[in-house]
Design a protein around this motif. Sequence first.
Motif, short mmCIF file in Angstrom:
data_model
loop_
_atom_site.label_atom_id
_atom_site.label_comp_id
_atom_site.label_asym_id
_atom_site.label_seq_id
_atom_site.Cartn_x
_atom_site.Cartn_y
_atom_site.Cartn_z
N THR A 180 52.92 91.78 38.51
CA THR A 180 52.43 92.86 39.63
C THR A 180 51.12 91.94 39.78
O THR A 180 50.48 92.65 41.51
CB THR A 180 51.69 94.01 38.50
N ARG A 181 50.12 91.50 39.82
CA ARG A 181 48.85 90.18 40.58
C ARG A 181 49.51 89.79 41.30
O ARG A 181 48.72 90.42 42.44
CB ARG A 181 48.00 89.79 39.33
N LEU A 182 50.47 88.77 41.20
CA LEU A 182 51.36 88.06 41.36
C LEU A 182 51.79 88.77 42.95
O LEU A 182 51.90 88.28 44.14
CB LEU A 182 52.39 87.46 40.96
N ASN A 183 52.65 90.11 43.09
CA ASN A 183 53.19 90.23 44.10
C ASN A 183 52.33 90.52 44.96
O ASN A 183 51.98 90.98 46.17
CB ASN A 183 54.18 91.52 43.16
N GLU A 184 50.79 91.24 44.37
CA GLU A 184 49.84 91.96 45.34
C GLU A 184 49.54 90.69 47.07
O GLU A 184 48.95 91.30 47.50
CB GLU A 184 48.82 92.48 44.16
N MET A 185 49.39 89.29 45.63
CA MET A 185 48.88 87.93 46.29
C MET A 185 49.70 87.77 47.51
O MET A 185 49.74 86.97 48.18
CB MET A 185 48.60 87.23 45.57
N GLY A 186 51.43 87.68 47.18
CA GLY A 186 51.83 88.15 47.60
C GLY A 186 53.40 86.69 47.59
O GLY A 186 53.87 86.08 47.90
N MET B 259 56.55 82.80 48.80
CA MET B 259 56.04 81.92 48.18
C MET B 259 56.70 82.23 47.02
O MET B 259 56.46 83.54 46.03
CB MET B 259 53.99 81.88 48.23
N LYS B 260 57.42 81.89 46.31
CA LYS B 260 57.81 82.00 44.73
C LYS B 260 56.66 81.62 43.82
O LYS B 260 56.82 80.63 43.79
CB LYS B 260 59.15 81.06 44.97
N ALA B 261 57.01 82.27 42.82
CA ALA B 261 55.98 82.30 41.19
C ALA B 261 57.18 82.58 40.20
O ALA B 261 58.21 82.86 40.22
CB ALA B 261 55.13 83.18 40.77
N GLN B 262 56.66 81.61 39.24
CA GLN B 262 57.61 81.75 37.83
C GLN B 262 56.52 81.96 36.25
O GLN B 262 55.56 81.59 37.11
CB GLN B 262 58.98 80.46 38.06
N ILE B 263 57.05 82.33 35.48
CA ILE B 263 56.00 82.58 34.71
C ILE B 263 56.88 82.32 33.75
O ILE B 263 57.68 82.65 32.99
CB ILE B 263 55.20 84.09 34.27
N ILE B 264 56.54 81.42 32.54
CA ILE B 264 57.41 81.34 31.05
C ILE B 264 56.20 81.07 29.70
O ILE B 264 54.67 80.73 30.12
CB ILE B 264 57.26 79.53 30.86
N THR B 265 56.48 82.37 29.00
CA THR B 265 55.72 83.03 28.26
C THR B 265 56.29 81.82 26.99
O THR B 265 57.43 82.04 26.25
CB THR B 265 55.69 84.10 27.77
N ILE B 266 55.06 81.46 25.97
CA ILE B 266 55.84 80.56 25.09
C ILE B 266 55.35 81.46 23.34
O ILE B 266 53.92 81.83 23.62
CB ILE B 266 55.12 78.95 25.21
N GLY B 267 55.95 81.44 22.54
CA GLY B 267 56.37 81.93 21.15
C GLY B 267 57.05 82.18 20.53
O GLY B 267 57.44 82.86 20.98
#
Length: 418
Positions: free
Chosen positions: A27-33, A1-9
């Motif tokens: 780190t947390r997301l990788n631990e979750m797969g 499963m793929k995840a993306q992160i957008i930080t706004i500021g």
Amino acid sequence: MKAQIITIGDEILIGQTIDTNSAWMGTRLNEMGYLVDKITTISDDREAIETHVKWALGSCNLLILTGGLGPTRDDITKVTLCELFGGKLIRNQEVEERIVSFFTKLNRPVLEVNRMQADLPSNCTMLPNLLGTAPGMLWEIDGTTVVSMPGVPYEMKKIFSDQLVPYLQSNKTSEIIVRHKNLLTVGIGESSLAEEIKDIEDDIYNSGFRLAYLPNPGSVKLRISYNGKENPESVEQRLNQFAKRIATRVAQYYVGEGEKAITKLIGKQLVAHQLTVGVVESCSGGYIAHQFTKEEGCSQYFKGGMVVYSNELKEKLIGVDAHAIKEFGAVSESVAEQLAEKGRIKLGVDYCIATTGVAGPTGGTNEKPVGLVYTSVSGPQGTRVFKNNYGGTRNRIVERASIGLLNELLKMLQSDIA
């Protein structure tokens, strides 16, 4: 499963604030797969938010946005996402009551702009924020889970851990697994390390795994990774086999396994055998003490230290022989030895480590150039002194000398305990 992160500021883009949230979530997301394949930072701008969210939809299973949920005019994330996903803002009574309670406990007035943080999109799932006033929000949009959370790190982490993780775990459908194993080495450069283990690295890649080199001053972390559909137990077994081969091959440089810092590994040994450590620092100026005190529970084994930058304090506080300083200089084997040995007595610890050197950029001579550092470790079985010449900037010299010294302390501990 793929995840993306957008930080706004805007504060992140101009360097006023460092984005630590993405590293923590990655780190947390990788631990979750989850495989995080993109992290983006954008401004507090409606068009930028809309554009990047649209790009992400359909290209990842999970999209997390942080920031822009405050009560001021420049915080536009909530309104933008609400309009983008076709909802309308409705005041949430539960959130409003929590906001009123929050400000009442602080003995502060509740302004309308604060109450407006309880206005939530009608089509989102609310993620309670127990540490602040801006709740998180979650949508399911065309196969992508979209989550918006506050940018304040401790608020984000609380919502992520208590609200988002259980939701993702209960809705997980992919068979893809992501596994990592981290190994820490000290005292060997990235290129030399790669040369030492090149045949093992070939086997890693030929088996469908990957190996990454993550160099830092004085140390190199290795990360063995797997991303696929194989049996998790089989993957773990092969990760352990590769890790054992590397640890054996570079035994003299190998420190340990996992994400833990070297001070954490030292602390674990000290606590297990009811031992204590202290530091006496000259050229490192408190850097090593800081590495210890960053670790939770360090009071069990770290008693403290002294920064004795001047010759006067080396003599008065530690008891270094003035004749030794006059004859050999403050940056010398004799002084380094005394700093650790006498520091051990002064601090009343089982082990004491010490530094003295020329960190630069000025102060060096032909005999004692910038980068020359003497370090020492004193314990129940004796004292060892180490002489090294480090290159680089002042900060880099301090970091490399400190990591090298901590590694020598760990080695002495392991030898004494054995």
